[in-house]
Write a protein that holds these residues in place. Structure first.
Motif, PDB file in Angstrom:
ATOM      1  N   THR A   2      -9.796 -10.353  -1.315  1.00  0.00           N
ATOM      2  CA  THR A   2      -9.159 -10.518  -0.018  1.00  0.00           C
ATOM      3  C   THR A   2      -8.017  -9.527   0.167  1.00  0.00           C
ATOM      4  O   THR A   2      -7.378  -9.104  -0.793  1.00  0.00           O
ATOM      5  N   LYS A   3      -7.784  -9.154   1.417  1.00  0.00           N
ATOM      6  CA  LYS A   3      -6.727  -8.203   1.715  1.00  0.00           C
ATOM      7  C   LYS A   3      -5.484  -8.883   2.280  1.00  0.00           C
ATOM      8  O   LYS A   3      -4.556  -8.210   2.700  1.00  0.00           O
ATOM      9  N   THR A   4      -5.457 -10.201   2.296  1.00  0.00           N
ATOM     10  CA  THR A   4      -4.285 -10.902   2.794  1.00  0.00           C
ATOM     11  C   THR A   4      -3.273 -11.087   1.677  1.00  0.00           C
ATOM     12  O   THR A   4      -3.627 -11.222   0.499  1.00  0.00           O
ATOM     13  N   LEU A   5      -1.992 -11.086   2.049  1.00  0.00           N
ATOM     14  CA  LEU A   5      -0.926 -11.311   1.079  1.00  0.00           C
ATOM     15  C   LEU A   5      -0.149 -12.582   1.405  1.00  0.00           C
ATOM     16  O   LEU A   5       0.970 -12.772   0.922  1.00  0.00           O
ATOM     17  N   ARG A   6      -0.763 -13.442   2.201  1.00  0.00           N
ATOM     18  CA  ARG A   6      -0.071 -14.683   2.586  1.00  0.00           C
ATOM     19  C   ARG A   6       0.249 -15.553   1.382  1.00  0.00           C
ATOM     20  O   ARG A   6       1.229 -16.298   1.390  1.00  0.00           O
ATOM     21  N   ASN A   7      -0.580 -15.475   0.349  1.00  0.00           N
ATOM     22  CA  ASN A   7      -0.364 -16.307  -0.830  1.00  0.00           C
ATOM     23  C   ASN A   7       0.192 -15.524  -2.014  1.00  0.00           C
ATOM     24  O   ASN A   7       0.220 -16.037  -3.134  1.00  0.00           O
ATOM     25  N   PHE A   8       0.615 -14.283  -1.754  1.00  0.00           N
ATOM     26  CA  PHE A   8       1.159 -13.481  -2.849  1.00  0.00           C
ATOM     27  C   PHE A   8       2.480 -14.074  -3.301  1.00  0.00           C
ATOM     28  O   PHE A   8       3.361 -14.378  -2.488  1.00  0.00           O
ATOM     29  N   SER A   9       2.630 -14.264  -4.598  1.00  0.00           N
ATOM     30  CA  SER A   9       3.850 -14.872  -5.119  1.00  0.00           C
ATOM     31  C   SER A   9       4.694 -13.829  -5.830  1.00  0.00           C
ATOM     32  O   SER A   9       4.182 -12.860  -6.387  1.00  0.00           O
ATOM     33  N   GLY A  10       5.978 -14.036  -5.792  1.00  0.00           N
ATOM     34  CA  GLY A  10       6.898 -13.134  -6.460  1.00  0.00           C
ATOM     35  C   GLY A  10       7.796 -12.405  -5.496  1.00  0.00           C
ATOM     36  O   GLY A  10       7.433 -12.141  -4.350  1.00  0.00           O
ATOM     37  N   ARG A  11       8.988 -12.089  -5.967  1.00  0.00           N
ATOM     38  CA  ARG A  11       9.968 -11.359  -5.173  1.00  0.00           C
ATOM     39  C   ARG A  11       9.813  -9.871  -5.444  1.00  0.00           C
ATOM     40  O   ARG A  11       9.623  -9.449  -6.591  1.00  0.00           O
ATOM     41  N   ILE A  12       9.915  -9.075  -4.392  1.00  0.00           N
ATOM     42  CA  ILE A  12       9.698  -7.627  -4.489  1.00  0.00           C
ATOM     43  C   ILE A  12      10.970  -6.883  -4.094  1.00  0.00           C
ATOM     44  O   ILE A  12      11.568  -7.168  -3.048  1.00  0.00           O
ATOM     45  N   LEU A  13      11.374  -5.945  -4.928  1.00  0.00           N
ATOM     46  CA  LEU A  13      12.487  -5.059  -4.608  1.00  0.00           C
ATOM     47  C   LEU A  13      11.951  -3.646  -4.458  1.00  0.00           C
ATOM     48  O   LEU A  13      11.249  -3.148  -5.337  1.00  0.00           O
ATOM     49  N   LEU A  14      12.290  -2.994  -3.358  1.00  0.00           N
ATOM     50  CA  LEU A  14      11.961  -1.589  -3.152  1.00  0.00           C
ATOM     51  C   LEU A  14      13.228  -0.772  -3.329  1.00  0.00           C
ATOM     52  O   LEU A  14      14.200  -0.943  -2.579  1.00  0.00           O
ATOM     53  N   VAL A  15      13.230   0.094  -4.329  1.00  0.00           N
ATOM     54  CA  VAL A  15      14.352   1.006  -4.537  1.00  0.00           C
ATOM     55  C   VAL A  15      13.958   2.336  -3.907  1.00  0.00           C
ATOM     56  O   VAL A  15      13.235   3.135  -4.476  1.00  0.00           O
ATOM     57  N   GLY A  16      14.416   2.521  -2.692  1.00  0.00           N
ATOM     58  CA  GLY A  16      13.967   3.641  -1.874  1.00  0.00           C
ATOM     59  C   GLY A  16      12.859   3.165  -0.956  1.00  0.00           C
ATOM     60  O   GLY A  16      11.900   2.537  -1.397  1.00  0.00           O
ATOM     61  N   CYS A  17      13.031   3.451   0.329  1.00  0.00           N
ATOM     62  CA  CYS A  17      12.026   3.006   1.304  1.00  0.00           C
ATOM     63  C   CYS A  17      11.884   4.063   2.388  1.00  0.00           C
ATOM     64  O   CYS A  17      12.178   3.827   3.565  1.00  0.00           O
ATOM     65  N   GLY A  18      11.405   5.244   1.966  1.00  0.00           N
ATOM     66  CA  GLY A  18      11.172   6.342   2.890  1.00  0.00           C
ATOM     67  C   GLY A  18       9.796   6.244   3.521  1.00  0.00           C
ATOM     68  O   GLY A  18       9.254   5.154   3.699  1.00  0.00           O
ATOM     69  N   ASN A  19       9.214   7.401   3.835  1.00  0.00           N
ATOM     70  CA  ASN A  19       7.944   7.401   4.572  1.00  0.00           C
ATOM     71  C   ASN A  19       6.829   6.677   3.828  1.00  0.00           C
ATOM     72  O   ASN A  19       6.124   5.840   4.398  1.00  0.00           O
ATOM     73  N   MET A  20       6.648   6.981   2.530  1.00  0.00           N
ATOM     74  CA  MET A  20       5.528   6.406   1.803  1.00  0.00           C
ATOM     75  C   MET A  20       5.758   4.943   1.466  1.00  0.00           C
ATOM     76  O   MET A  20       4.917   4.090   1.738  1.00  0.00           O
ATOM     77  N   ALA A  21       6.895   4.648   0.867  1.00  0.00           N
ATOM     78  CA  ALA A  21       7.183   3.255   0.539  1.00  0.00           C
ATOM     79  C   ALA A  21       7.260   2.410   1.811  1.00  0.00           C
ATOM     80  O   ALA A  21       6.820   1.256   1.829  1.00  0.00           O
ATOM     81  N   GLY A  22       7.799   2.995   2.884  1.00  0.00           N
ATOM     82  CA  GLY A  22       7.878   2.271   4.154  1.00  0.00           C
ATOM     83  C   GLY A  22       6.504   1.970   4.726  1.00  0.00           C
ATOM     84  O   GLY A  22       6.270   0.899   5.289  1.00  0.00           O
ATOM     85  N   ALA A  23       5.573   2.932   4.586  1.00  0.00           N
ATOM     86  CA  ALA A  23       4.206   2.709   5.060  1.00  0.00           C
ATOM     87  C   ALA A  23       3.547   1.580   4.278  1.00  0.00           C
ATOM     88  O   ALA A  23       2.848   0.728   4.847  1.00  0.00           O
ATOM     89  N   MET A  24       3.772   1.557   2.973  1.00  0.00           N
ATOM     90  CA  MET A  24       3.218   0.488   2.146  1.00  0.00           C
ATOM     91  C   MET A  24       3.800  -0.861   2.551  1.00  0.00           C
ATOM     92  O   MET A  24       3.073  -1.848   2.719  1.00  0.00           O
ATOM     93  N   LEU A  25       5.105  -0.894   2.705  1.00  0.00           N
ATOM     94  CA  LEU A  25       5.763  -2.146   3.075  1.00  0.00           C
ATOM     95  C   LEU A  25       5.274  -2.657   4.425  1.00  0.00           C
ATOM     96  O   LEU A  25       4.976  -3.847   4.583  1.00  0.00           O
ATOM     97  N   ASP A  26       5.183  -1.784   5.405  1.00  0.00           N
ATOM     98  CA  ASP A  26       4.746  -2.218   6.734  1.00  0.00           C
ATOM     99  C   ASP A  26       3.325  -2.774   6.685  1.00  0.00           C
ATOM    100  O   ASP A  26       3.001  -3.752   7.385  1.00  0.00           O
ATOM    101  N   ARG A  27       2.471  -2.162   5.866  1.00  0.00           N
ATOM    102  CA  ARG A  27       1.110  -2.681   5.735  1.00  0.00           C
ATOM    103  C   ARG A  27       1.101  -4.030   5.032  1.00  0.00           C
ATOM    104  O   ARG A  27       0.348  -4.933   5.402  1.00  0.00           O
ATOM    105  N   TRP A  28       1.949  -4.179   4.015  1.00  0.00           N
ATOM    106  CA  TRP A  28       2.042  -5.465   3.324  1.00  0.00           C
ATOM    107  C   TRP A  28       2.505  -6.565   4.277  1.00  0.00           C
ATOM    108  O   TRP A  28       1.978  -7.676   4.260  1.00  0.00           O
TER     109      TRP A  28
END
Length: 276
Positions: A2-28
């Protein structure tokens, strides 16, 4: 998977959130990741509703920050300083993720030896729309199922046995979208030079490249097979192919492009280790 993250567990820290990391985060987030489970350390990142944002690691640490997943997305040259400050926060229950160009798993393990796992990820910008490519390799006790579930919303995932080819993959898929965009731009510019309006040339170029890659992916055929279905002996397509194929110049050009990008990745690795 599945591609949903509604049930993903755990806290996430992004150290740096530029174009690439930001694109990943927005998709998540689009895939259902809870914003309350995410924190960002980056003074210049675009604020996102519901996500705590800090200008520096010290602020996050002082606020009692903790994370199960920490992703490094800053400049590779900053690794030393970040590791000095972040290292004590990376215990044996933390997955240390990295999208840093040129920084190997061995480098990560040396900087963050207590992490449960060091995971090197090479995504590309199409992750923003769930059509990206992510290569992944890891050391330690990685939860491969959880890692894959985190990456799957971004698009295609390829697991590598190790990261020995990651510098080439960085050039091939990570930098690849920029090379494709440049090819499309050049194709449109050529059309404009020969008489099309700039708007028509770009629209036709985008549609031509998009339709061609979609057909290739759907057909299951090799590119060369489809070339023969478009070209006929003595026709217009063959006349153009004769120019592209002359002296193997196109393959030579792309080889040089990839070699330059790959070698720069190796230089960045040396810089991150303090050797550059």
């Amino acid at each position: 998977m599945t591609k949903t993250l509604r049930n993903f567990s755990g806290r996430i820290l992004l150290v740096g959130c530029g174009n690439m990391a930001g694109a990943m985060l927005d998709r998540w987030l689009a895939a259902g990741l809870d914003p309350a489970a995410v924190a960002i350390v980056d003074p210049f990142a675009t604020p996102r509703e519901g996500i705590a944002q800090y200008a520096a690691l010290g602020e996050w640490i002082a606020a009692g920050g903790s994370a199960d997943w920490i992703m490094l997305g800053m400049k590779p040259q900053q690794l030393g300083d970040v590791a000095d400050e972040l290292g004590p926060q990376v215990g044996n229950d933390v997955h240390l993720l990295s999208i840093l160009a040129g920084v190997s798993l061995t480098d990560l393990a040396a900087r963050f030896p207590e992490a449960r796992a060091q995971v090197r990820i090479l995504p590309n910008l199409a992750a923003r729309i769930g059509a990206g490519v992510s290569a992944v390799a890891s050391l330690g006790r990685a939860d491969d199922k959880a890692v894959t579930s985190l990456l799957k919303p971004l698009g295609h995932v390829t697991a590598l046995a190790d990261d020995s080819t990651m510098d080439l993959v960085t050039a091939f898929t990570g930098s690849g979208p920029a090379f494709v965009f440049r090819l499309i731009e050049a194709y449109a510019s050529a059309g404009e030079r020969l008489g099309l309006s700039s708007d028509d040339a770009l629209a036709l170029a985008i549609a031509t490249f998009g339709g061609s890659t979609a057909l290739l992916a759907d057909s299951g055929e090799k590119p060369g097979t489809l070339v023969t279905q478009v070209a006929s002996k003595g026709g217009t397509t063959q006349a153009g192919l004769d120019v592209l194929d002359e002296g193997g110049q196109l393959v030579a050009l792309m080889t040089n492009v990839l070699r330059a990008a790959r070698d720069r990745g190796r230089e960045l690795a040396d810089i991150a280790r303090g050797e550059g």
